[in-house]
Design an enzyme around this catalytic site. Sequence first.
Site, PDB file in Angstrom:
ATOM      1  N   TRP A  78      -3.202   2.142  11.278  1.00 67.00           N
ATOM      2  CA  TRP A  78      -4.441   1.846  10.557  1.00 67.00           C
ATOM      3  C   TRP A  78      -4.349   2.317   9.099  1.00 67.00           C
ATOM      4  O   TRP A  78      -5.209   3.067   8.607  1.00 67.00           O
ATOM      5  CB  TRP A  78      -5.638   2.485  11.266  1.00 67.00           C
ATOM      6  CG  TRP A  78      -5.888   2.018  12.665  1.00 67.00           C
ATOM      7  CD1 TRP A  78      -5.021   1.380  13.501  1.00 67.00           C
ATOM      8  CD2 TRP A  78      -7.111   2.174  13.414  1.00 67.00           C
ATOM      9  NE1 TRP A  78      -5.635   1.134  14.714  1.00 67.00           N
ATOM     10  CE2 TRP A  78      -6.901   1.605  14.691  1.00 67.00           C
ATOM     11  CE3 TRP A  78      -8.346   2.745  13.131  1.00 67.00           C
ATOM     12  CZ2 TRP A  78      -7.895   1.600  15.667  1.00 67.00           C
ATOM     13  CZ3 TRP A  78      -9.331   2.743  14.114  1.00 67.00           C
ATOM     14  CH2 TRP A  78      -9.108   2.173  15.359  1.00 67.00           C
ATOM     15  N   GLN A  81       0.825  -1.219   0.000  1.00 59.46           N
ATOM     16  CA  GLN A  81       0.000   0.000   0.000  1.00 59.46           C
ATOM     17  C   GLN A  81       0.860   1.271   0.000  1.00 59.46           C
ATOM     18  O   GLN A  81       0.655   2.171  -0.818  1.00 59.46           O
ATOM     19  CB  GLN A  81      -0.889   0.036   1.235  1.00 59.46           C
ATOM     20  CG  GLN A  81      -1.820  -1.137   1.380  1.00 59.46           C
ATOM     21  CD  GLN A  81      -2.856  -0.872   2.432  1.00 59.46           C
ATOM     22  OE1 GLN A  81      -3.919  -0.333   2.142  1.00 59.46           O
ATOM     23  NE2 GLN A  81      -2.555  -1.230   3.666  1.00 59.46           N
ATOM     24  N   ASP A  92      14.318  -9.869  -1.834  1.00 60.84           N
ATOM     25  CA  ASP A  92      13.828 -10.327  -0.536  1.00 60.84           C
ATOM     26  C   ASP A  92      14.705  -9.678   0.531  1.00 60.84           C
ATOM     27  O   ASP A  92      15.910  -9.970   0.608  1.00 60.84           O
ATOM     28  CB  ASP A  92      13.926 -11.860  -0.500  1.00 60.84           C
ATOM     29  CG  ASP A  92      13.372 -12.435   0.794  1.00 60.84           C
ATOM     30  OD1 ASP A  92      13.254 -11.704   1.793  1.00 60.84           O
ATOM     31  OD2 ASP A  92      13.079 -13.645   0.787  1.00 60.84           O
ATOM     32  N   TYR A 117       6.063  -7.768   7.018  1.00 60.02           N
ATOM     33  CA  TYR A 117       5.088  -8.825   7.253  1.00 60.02           C
ATOM     34  C   TYR A 117       3.982  -8.133   8.044  1.00 60.02           C
ATOM     35  O   TYR A 117       4.185  -7.763   9.200  1.00 60.02           O
ATOM     36  CB  TYR A 117       5.754  -9.947   8.061  1.00 60.02           C
ATOM     37  CG  TYR A 117       4.877 -11.158   8.315  1.00 60.02           C
ATOM     38  CD1 TYR A 117       3.666 -11.051   8.983  1.00 60.02           C
ATOM     39  CD2 TYR A 117       5.281 -12.419   7.906  1.00 60.02           C
ATOM     40  CE1 TYR A 117       2.871 -12.163   9.213  1.00 60.02           C
ATOM     41  CE2 TYR A 117       4.489 -13.538   8.139  1.00 60.02           C
ATOM     42  CZ  TYR A 117       3.288 -13.390   8.797  1.00 60.02           C
ATOM     43  OH  TYR A 117       2.497 -14.487   9.030  1.00 60.02           O
ATOM     44  N   THR A 118       2.823  -7.928   7.430  1.00 60.37           N
ATOM     45  CA  THR A 118       1.814  -7.052   8.050  1.00 60.37           C
ATOM     46  C   THR A 118       0.548  -7.775   8.523  1.00 60.37           C
ATOM     47  O   THR A 118      -0.363  -7.120   9.011  1.00 60.37           O
ATOM     48  CB  THR A 118       1.394  -5.932   7.067  1.00 60.37           C
ATOM     49  OG1 THR A 118       0.947  -6.527   5.845  1.00 60.37           O
ATOM     50  CG2 THR A 118       2.520  -4.970   6.792  1.00 60.37           C
ATOM     51  N   TYR A 128       3.673  -9.233  15.979  1.00 58.87           N
ATOM     52  CA  TYR A 128       3.910  -8.175  14.983  1.00 58.87           C
ATOM     53  C   TYR A 128       4.497  -6.929  15.656  1.00 58.87           C
ATOM     54  O   TYR A 128       5.511  -6.390  15.205  1.00 58.87           O
ATOM     55  CB  TYR A 128       2.586  -7.847  14.277  1.00 58.87           C
ATOM     56  CG  TYR A 128       2.625  -6.607  13.418  1.00 58.87           C
ATOM     57  CD1 TYR A 128       3.249  -6.626  12.171  1.00 58.87           C
ATOM     58  CD2 TYR A 128       2.034  -5.421  13.845  1.00 58.87           C
ATOM     59  CE1 TYR A 128       3.287  -5.479  11.382  1.00 58.87           C
ATOM     60  CE2 TYR A 128       2.062  -4.281  13.057  1.00 58.87           C
ATOM     61  CZ  TYR A 128       2.688  -4.309  11.827  1.00 58.87           C
ATOM     62  OH  TYR A 128       2.722  -3.177  11.055  1.00 58.87           O
ATOM     63  N   ASP A 182       1.836   1.834  15.466  1.00 64.01           N
ATOM     64  CA  ASP A 182       1.238   2.131  16.774  1.00 64.01           C
ATOM     65  C   ASP A 182       1.155   0.873  17.644  1.00 64.01           C
ATOM     66  O   ASP A 182       0.997   0.982  18.857  1.00 64.01           O
ATOM     67  CB  ASP A 182      -0.167   2.725  16.582  1.00 64.01           C
ATOM     68  CG  ASP A 182      -1.090   1.837  15.761  1.00 64.01           C
ATOM     69  OD1 ASP A 182      -0.595   1.144  14.853  1.00 64.01           O
ATOM     70  OD2 ASP A 182      -2.309   1.837  16.013  1.00 64.01           O
TER      71      ASP A 182
HETATM   72  N1  LIG Z   1      -1.211  -1.739   7.197  1.00 64.42           N
HETATM   73  C1  LIG Z   1      -1.310  -1.115   8.364  1.00 64.42           C
HETATM   74  O1  LIG Z   1      -2.409  -0.963   8.920  1.00 64.42           O
HETATM   75  C2  LIG Z   1      -0.086  -0.546   9.028  1.00 64.42           C
HETATM   76  C3  LIG Z   1      -0.241   0.128  10.244  1.00 64.42           C
HETATM   77  C4  LIG Z   1       0.894   0.654  10.856  1.00 64.42           C
HETATM   78  C5  LIG Z   1       2.135   0.511  10.271  1.00 64.42           C
HETATM   79  N2  LIG Z   1       2.253  -0.169   9.095  1.00 64.42           N
HETATM   80  C6  LIG Z   1       3.581  -0.325   8.510  1.00 64.42           C
HETATM   81  O2  LIG Z   1       3.608   0.435   7.309  1.00 64.42           O
HETATM   82  C7  LIG Z   1       4.482  -0.189   6.379  1.00 64.42           C
HETATM   83  C8  LIG Z   1       3.768  -0.350   5.054  1.00 64.42           C
HETATM   84  O3  LIG Z   1       2.606  -1.145   5.276  1.00 64.42           O
HETATM   85  P1  LIG Z   1       1.629  -1.572   4.081  1.00 64.42           P
HETATM   86  O4  LIG Z   1       0.255  -1.608   4.636  1.00 64.42           O
HETATM   87  O5  LIG Z   1       1.947  -0.768   2.873  1.00 64.42           O
HETATM   88  O6  LIG Z   1       2.119  -3.088   3.890  1.00 64.42           O
HETATM   89  P2  LIG Z   1       1.655  -4.116   2.751  1.00 64.42           P
HETATM   90  O7  LIG Z   1       0.599  -3.536   1.897  1.00 64.42           O
HETATM   91  O8  LIG Z   1       1.426  -5.414   3.443  1.00 64.42           O
HETATM   92  O9  LIG Z   1       2.973  -4.210   1.848  1.00 64.42           O
HETATM   93  C9  LIG Z   1       4.142  -4.801   2.308  1.00 64.42           C
HETATM   94  C10 LIG Z   1       4.927  -5.244   1.083  1.00 64.42           C
HETATM   95  O10 LIG Z   1       6.143  -5.854   1.542  1.00 64.42           O
HETATM   96  C11 LIG Z   1       6.334  -7.050   0.797  1.00 64.42           C
HETATM   97  N3  LIG Z   1       7.190  -7.988   1.512  1.00 64.42           N
HETATM   98  C12 LIG Z   1       6.851  -8.921   2.441  1.00 64.42           C
HETATM   99  N4  LIG Z   1       7.924  -9.634   2.791  1.00 64.42           N
HETATM  100  C13 LIG Z   1       8.978  -9.147   2.073  1.00 64.42           C
HETATM  101  C14 LIG Z   1      10.345  -9.488   1.981  1.00 64.42           C
HETATM  102  N5  LIG Z   1      10.869 -10.502   2.691  1.00 64.42           N
HETATM  103  N6  LIG Z   1      11.136  -8.786   1.136  1.00 64.42           N
HETATM  104  C15 LIG Z   1      10.620  -7.776   0.403  1.00 64.42           C
HETATM  105  N7  LIG Z   1       9.333  -7.411   0.429  1.00 64.42           N
HETATM  106  C16 LIG Z   1       8.509  -8.097   1.259  1.00 64.42           C
HETATM  107  C17 LIG Z   1       4.911  -7.589   0.634  1.00 64.42           C
HETATM  108  O11 LIG Z   1       4.867  -8.581  -0.360  1.00 64.42           O
HETATM  109  P3  LIG Z   1       3.748  -9.740  -0.226  1.00 64.42           P
HETATM  110  O12 LIG Z   1       2.422  -9.043  -0.296  1.00 64.42           O
HETATM  111  O13 LIG Z   1       4.059 -10.634  -1.387  1.00 64.42           O
HETATM  112  O14 LIG Z   1       3.978 -10.401   1.112  1.00 64.42           O
HETATM  113  C18 LIG Z   1       4.181  -6.303   0.251  1.00 64.42           C
HETATM  114  O15 LIG Z   1       4.297  -6.015  -1.119  1.00 64.42           O
HETATM  115  C19 LIG Z   1       4.956  -1.484   7.024  1.00 64.42           C
HETATM  116  O16 LIG Z   1       6.193  -1.275   7.641  1.00 64.42           O
HETATM  117  C20 LIG Z   1       3.920  -1.744   8.100  1.00 64.42           C
HETATM  118  O17 LIG Z   1       4.445  -2.495   9.173  1.00 64.42           O
HETATM  119  C21 LIG Z   1       1.160  -0.684   8.452  1.00 64.42           C
END
Ligand SMILES: NC(=O)c1ccc[n+]([C@@H]2O[C@H](COP(=O)([O-])OP(=O)(O)OC[C@H]3O[C@@H](n4cnc5c(N)ncnc54)[C@H](OP(=O)(O)O)[C@@H]3O)[C@@H](O)[C@H]2O)c1
Length: 280
Positions: free
Chosen positions: A150, A12, A36, A61-62, A125, A102
């Site tokens: 979120w 995202q 990776d 890993y989300t 997580y 958060d």
């Molecule tokens: N989503 C939330 O609500 C939220 C809230 C707070 C903070 N965050 C943080 O914000 C950041 C962005 O979140 P997001 O929602 O954009 O995450 P996301 O949509 O789940 O995207 C994460 C991306 O990382 C890839 N990925 C997973 N394992 C990997 C690896 N070993 N090497 C390289 N790429 C890998 C995933 O690929 P696959 O899909 O193939 O696994 C996916 O394309 C993250 O650090 C997350 O922890 C997210």
Amino acid sequence: MHKILVTGANGQLGRAIKRLFGEKYSLLLCDLPEMDITSLTACRNAVREFQPDIIINAAAYTNVERAEDEPDAVFAVNAVGAHNLALACRESDAKLIHISTDYIFDGSRGTPYGEYDSPNPMSIYGKSKLWSENLIRDICDRFFIVRTSWLYGDGHNFVRTMLRLAEERSEVTIVADQHGTPTYAGDLAAFLKQLMHTEYYGIYHATNAGSCTWYDFACQIFACAGRTTAVQPIKTEAYPVKARRPLYSVLDNKMLRLRGFAPLRSWQEALAEYIKNGLK
Ligand SMILES: NC(=O)c1ccc[n+]([C@@H]2O[C@H](COP(=O)([O-])OP(=O)(O)OC[C@H]3O[C@@H](n4cnc5c(N)ncnc54)[C@H](OP(=O)(O)O)[C@@H]3O)[C@@H](O)[C@H]2O)c1
């Protein structure tokens, strides 16, 4: 032209960065399976070849629920992956922007958390993300750790789930005692775009303004989308899950404010635009 390497580019936040940063920067967009981040060699090679000025780690890993069942897989991506990028950054003198969450807080206090507040994650997580922060702080000098919450954008998220459920049912039950702040990935990307040019290294909280419960969030999603789906509030204990979530994880964006950045707009305004623009 600044060279920026983005990991997790198909996620995202990664997609929002791709859309927003556009042609003004030279972007290397990386994701699985080609790159990776759990492989130090892969990180080193990418950094050596591209020689970025800035690395944005949007890979993670989300899946908070599944994480409880496979802690090693979670720590491999969220902690070891961040460690690898930090090591590659140090070797190349690039700045590192890392995204955290958060969910490093336990949410027991009931007031917004500042950057200086002590973390106490309750889920695998959350623990893996806190450890990623510590590893980066140990290794890098030029880092930004940006905690958000979120998140929704172009990908799997709560807004899309609610709108899918609205197609299938006339009523949904949603947790009404967990408070946080929905954050639009496009708005977070816009903040990163400003932050990355500065030397104000350190930890930031960056979310849309305001706060709500998941129940309020669902109601607002249906209102914005013109759906009449009924929303029934329930308590956390009525919705059994494996991962414990904080009951109150609103983040005070204090450092963002004190460093003179404009606050992100309200979560309601951002949500309305997201829905109007077709969930991108
Ligand atoms: N989503 C939330 O609500 C939220 C809230 C707070 C903070 N965050 C943080 O914000 C950041 C962005 O979140 P997001 O929602 O954009 O995450 P996301 O949509 O789940 O995207 C994460 C991306 O990382 C890839 N990925 C997973 N394992 C990997 C690896 N070993 N090497 C390289 N790429 C890998 C995933 O690929 P696959 O899909 O193939 O696994 C996916 O394309 C993250 O650090 C997350 O922890 C997210």
